[in-house]
Design an enzyme around this catalytic site. Structure first.
Site, PDB file in Angstrom:
ATOM      1  N   ASP A 419       0.848  -1.071  -0.023  1.00 48.15           N
ATOM      2  CA  ASP A 419      -0.029   0.066   0.157  1.00 48.15           C
ATOM      3  C   ASP A 419       0.916   1.151  -0.121  1.00 48.15           C
ATOM      4  OD1 ASP A 419      -2.273   1.520   0.006  1.00 48.15           O
ATOM      5  OD2 ASP A 419      -2.406   1.289   2.521  1.00 48.15           O
ATOM      6  N   GLU A 422       2.517   5.007  -3.754  1.00 45.63           N
ATOM      7  CA  GLU A 422       2.417   5.918  -5.019  1.00 45.63           C
ATOM      8  C   GLU A 422       3.920   6.779  -5.308  1.00 45.63           C
ATOM      9  OE1 GLU A 422      -0.054   5.717  -2.576  1.00 45.63           O
ATOM     10  OE2 GLU A 422      -0.952   4.349  -4.068  1.00 45.63           O
ATOM     11  N   ASP A 493      -8.749   3.749  -1.926  1.00 47.77           N
ATOM     12  CA  ASP A 493      -9.786   4.310  -0.962  1.00 47.77           C
ATOM     13  C   ASP A 493     -11.067   4.778  -1.349  1.00 47.77           C
ATOM     14  OD1 ASP A 493      -7.822   3.157   0.767  1.00 47.77           O
ATOM     15  OD2 ASP A 493      -7.268   5.494   1.256  1.00 47.77           O
TER      16      ASP A 493
HETATM   17  C1  GLC Z   1      -4.567   3.294   3.062  1.00 51.90           C
HETATM   18  C2  GLC Z   1      -5.219   2.161   2.282  1.00 51.90           C
HETATM   19  C3  GLC Z   1      -6.266   1.415   3.079  1.00 51.90           C
HETATM   20  C4  GLC Z   1      -5.549   1.114   4.278  1.00 51.90           C
HETATM   21  C5  GLC Z   1      -5.105   2.006   5.162  1.00 51.90           C
HETATM   22  C6  GLC Z   1      -4.272   1.947   6.394  1.00 51.90           C
HETATM   23  O1  GLC Z   1      -5.636   4.123   3.025  1.00 51.90           O
HETATM   24  O2  GLC Z   1      -5.692   2.472   0.919  1.00 51.90           O
HETATM   25  O3  GLC Z   1      -6.740   0.316   2.383  1.00 51.90           O
HETATM   26  O4  GLC Z   1      -6.434   0.284   5.153  1.00 51.90           O
HETATM   27  O5  GLC Z   1      -4.018   2.864   4.360  1.00 51.90           O
HETATM   28  O6  GLC Z   1      -3.202   1.058   6.012  1.00 51.90           O
END
Ligand code: GLC
Length: 766
Positions: A419, A422, A493
């Site tokens: 995650d 980017e 998200d």
């Molecule tokens: C980001 C991710 C989400 C995750 C969060 C905490 O917002 O997109 O899926 O739960 O981070 O890690």
């Protein structure tokens, strides 16, 4: 700008066009793929998306065009200086680097735009300050002139698809987008120009003909699909080379096949990954996790994986586990395994700056983090606070990072979720000049930003493969073209909004057309609070996504299916079970994807491109070729209009027969997602299970629908790479019009089913 074409030469399959001011290279890779390259920034031609040599031996000709030459009498090519001809394409080359592509029948596919650019809207300077007073965003679109760019004619009726995860409708015509991987927590709107992924590939479907363009430039890039002016479209970037691939083919599937030939295909996943996944940011203790697993089983919701979000770590430090809240992660993971539940853990790129933290220290000692132009380690912030960024463009960093995953494999973790890649940064954006590596040379954030997630996924995939020998299950949020080789993806998200459920369809369809075949959305919505009805409708879409995961944000309402009353729970269970029954079909589609690049979830236009009714269809999709899903994506709606394309279709639930090419009203009470099966389909199904392979060597159920059809079914151990050495079975099922089903073995290398049972929901009219 380029001037007259003064000369041209050919070296193997590369044709150099010498214009007065600049040379251009055309590399014929296959009969249907030609690379166009102008070395504005660097002489060497390198791609971060394409790996290996994609040149096939192709017979083609390059010759000086006769004045006023014509071909196939359909179109004159006045002014054409040189013609490059393969067995599939004709490229007419003109002065000033104008190229026009035709198919071999002489139909013009794609012409460079010659006229003056005339934006249909420019905002008067004097209005800007005035408009801003009320807080309006001032969008100066119209100024679309970039240092690197290409402008092509947009014909009446052209539709544009692909471009990854962009918001908005399926057909991107009249919209503009940017490729700059962005972590945007605000509700994603149709007007957004970028999201998490940058996949610079699009398909133009014409009234007659189709082509694709892969614009391989990782700098911030811009796509204006006729918003500036309905007569042309453009793509361009802030820097880099003009490097694009013109992709021909006689149909949309062929274009996707060619694009994925170039950038790679999503490899066959482990079978369990196609099961149901439960997740939430906020599950933060061993007790909570055990409780969730127990409730899934008590409520008879099949499930194969539970995801551990950042809360499992110690102070959000990657490659650590919080031992206060988790007494013994190894035992927890082993206990889950006994229940048939796999563990997937999140691993973000940001490494906490902390003296004595081994990952941080090791990276520092070896110079593995991105640097400022003056040579200091660059620090920004993410979840752990101050953090540094592993420089994943460096092979050494990827190898190091990959080796760190032994921390997880030793605990028994089965998959990794990448995650924030980017990369996200909480202390403002990373400056463009932060120093990153591009394989063997120094580069900048400006160039490497859009491939940061791609390279991180590659490091994770390769590390995991080395450590386990199994097919790695890596989920990523950020992507570039070609990321499908290393990771599956989710759409980031989203929020618990009906508009986001609606968006899930075109977004996933376009991702699929862009090579990312294994994708999913957060079911129920990540941010904001879901409602019982929204969750019930979302699972009806989500159960058809390859990545089938319910996930939501800390701070939002919990959305496990048992929290919304008996009706929602039983609807939820019905669709999870539907998915489990169809797992052999999904697995077959993954196999097809590995071989052809065709996605699992497909817009109708992919298979019915000549039907104008499906070119802008945003609320239906196909799963493979046999299933058509027409979900309800609006609150309170219990009936909807369904368009069925040509052929005969059967209602999956009522078995009613429909003639395609028409619209039908469909009843869709909360428990019903309108679903149709194509005549002649053979659907391979599995018996009821709470998780994949709960039954060792289960029987195969063949659901045979009336009509003529044939279907190839694939089977292997669902886990490792033995299938690449022949350890698989392949069966051909021929559904005949005499009512017989013929079964043939096409390949034998794996154990047989103990039994194959036939089920005919509707009897064959003979
Ligand atoms: C980001 C991710 C989400 C995750 C969060 C905490 O917002 O997109 O899926 O739960 O981070 O890690």
């Amino acid at each position: 700008m380029f001037g007259k074409l003064s000369d041209y030469s050919q070296d193997g399959q590369i044709v150099t066009l010498c214009y007065e001011k600049q040379s251009v290279y055309l590399h014929v890779l296959t009969d249907e793929i030609i690379n166009i390259f102008v070395a504005y920034a660097t002489k060497d031609h390198r791609s971060k998306a394409i790996e290996g040599d994609k040149e096939q031996k192709v017979a083609f000709t390059v010759e000086k065009a006769a004045k006023s030459s014509t071909f196939h009498a359909k179109r004159t090519t006045d002014g054409c200086e040189v013609m490059l001809t393969t067995s599939a394409l004709i490229c007419c080359i003109y002065d000033d680097f104008k190229l026009d592509f035709y198919d071999r029948d002489g139909n013009l596919l794609c012409a460079d735009y010659r006229g003056k650019r005339i934006p249909r809207f420019t905002l008067q300077e004097s209005f800007i300050e005035f408009i801003k007073k009320e807080g309006h965003d001032v969008d100066l679109s119209g100024s679309t002139d970039y240092p690197v760019q290409c402008v092509k004619v947009l014909d009446k009726g052209d539709c544009i698809y692909g471009l990854g995860d962009k918001t908005g409708p399926l057909n991107k015509r009249s919209y503009e987008y940017e490729n700059w991987n962005s972590d945007i927590p605000d509700p994603h709107e149709d007007s957004f120009k970028s999201l998490y992924k940058s996949i610079p590939f699009f398909i133009t479907l014409k009234e007659k003909g189709v082509y694709g363009i892969f614009y391989d430039n990782t700098f911030k890039s811009y796509f204006n699909f006729g918003k500036e002016n309905d007569g042309y479209y453009s793509f361009g970037s802030d820097s880099g080379n003009l490097d694009y691939y013109f992709i021909g083919g006689d149909s949309m599937p062929k274009i996707v096949e060619n694009y994925t030939y170039l950038t790679g295909r999503a490899p066959l996943p482990q079978k369990w990954t196609l099961g149901y996944h439960q997740s939430r940011w906020g599950y933060d203790s061993e007790e909570t996790f055990r409780d969730i697993a127990g409730r899934l089983r008590d409520n008879r919701i099949p499930c194969d994986a539970i995801h551990f979000d950042i809360d499992y770590m110690e102070q959000y430090k990657v490659f650590t586990w919080n031992r206060e809240r988790f007494d013994n992660p190894k035992t927890l993971i082993a206990d889950f395994k006994k229940q048939g539940i796999k563990t997937v853990t999140i691993v973000d790129p940001g490494v906490k700056v902390e003296k004595g933290y081994s990952v941080y220290e090791e990276g520092l000692e070896n110079d593995y983090y991105a640097k400022t132009p003056t040579g200091d380690t660059y620090v920004n912030a993410v979840w752990p606070g101050d953090a540094v960024y592993p420089d994943f463009g460096s092979p050494a960093v990827r190898t190091w990072w990959g080796s760190l995953f032994s921390f997880y494999t030793e605990l028994g973790v089965a998959g990794i979720w990448n995650d924030m890649n980017e990369p996200a940064s909480f202390n403002g954006p990373l400056p463009d000049d932060i120093v990153f590596t591009d394989e063997d040379r120094s580069s900048t954030h400006a160039e490497m930003h859009n491939v940061y997630g791609h390279n991180m996924a590659k490091a994770t995939y390769e590390g995991w493969k080395n450590l386990t020998g199994k097919r790695p299950f890596v989920i990523t949020r950020a992507c570039y073209g070609g990321s499908q080789k290393y990771a599956v993806a989710w759409t980031g998200d989203n929020q618990s909004l009906w508009s986001h459920l609606r968006m899930a369809i075109p977004q996933q369809c376009n991702l699929g057309l862009s090579g990312m075949a294994y994708i999913g959305t957060d079911i129920g919505g990540f941010g904001a609070d879901t409602t019982p009805e929204l969750l019930a409708r979302w699972v009806q879409v989500g159960c058809f996504s390859p990545l089938f995961r319910n996930h939501c944000a800390k701070g939002s309402m919990n959305q496990e299916p048992w929290l919304f009353g008996e009706e929602v729970l039983s609807i939820y269970r019905k669709y999870v079970k539907l998915r489990y029954s169809l797992l052999p079909y999904f697995y077959d589609l993954c196999r097809v994807c590995e071989q052809t690049g065709l996605p699992v979830i497909r817009p109708l236009v992919l298979h019915y491109e000549n039907d104008i009714n499906v070119r802008n269809l945003n609320d239906e999709f196909l799963v493979g070729e046999s299933l058509l899903v027409a979900p309800v994506v609006d609150q309170g709606v219990t009936k909807r209009l369904v368009y069925l394309p040509e052929g005969i279709w059967y209602d999956y639930w009522t078995h009613e027969k429909y003639e395609g090419g028409q619209y039908y009203p469909a009843d869709a009470p909360l428990s019903v997602c309108p679903l149709y099966v194509k005549a002649g389909a053979v659907l391979p199904k599995a018996p009821d299970q709470m998780y994949v392979d709960e039954i060792v060597n289960p029987k195969l159920i063949l659901e045979v629908w009336p009509g003529i059809g044939s279907y190839v079914h694939y089977r292997d151990n669902g886990e490792d790479f033995a299938y690449r050495n022949g350890a698989y079975n392949e069966y051909l099922f021929e559904n005949r019009d005499d009512g017989n089903l013929i079964i043939k073995k096409l390949h034998e290398g794996y154990e047989d089913y103990p039994k194959i049972t036939l089920c005919r929901p509707v009897s064959q009219d003979i």
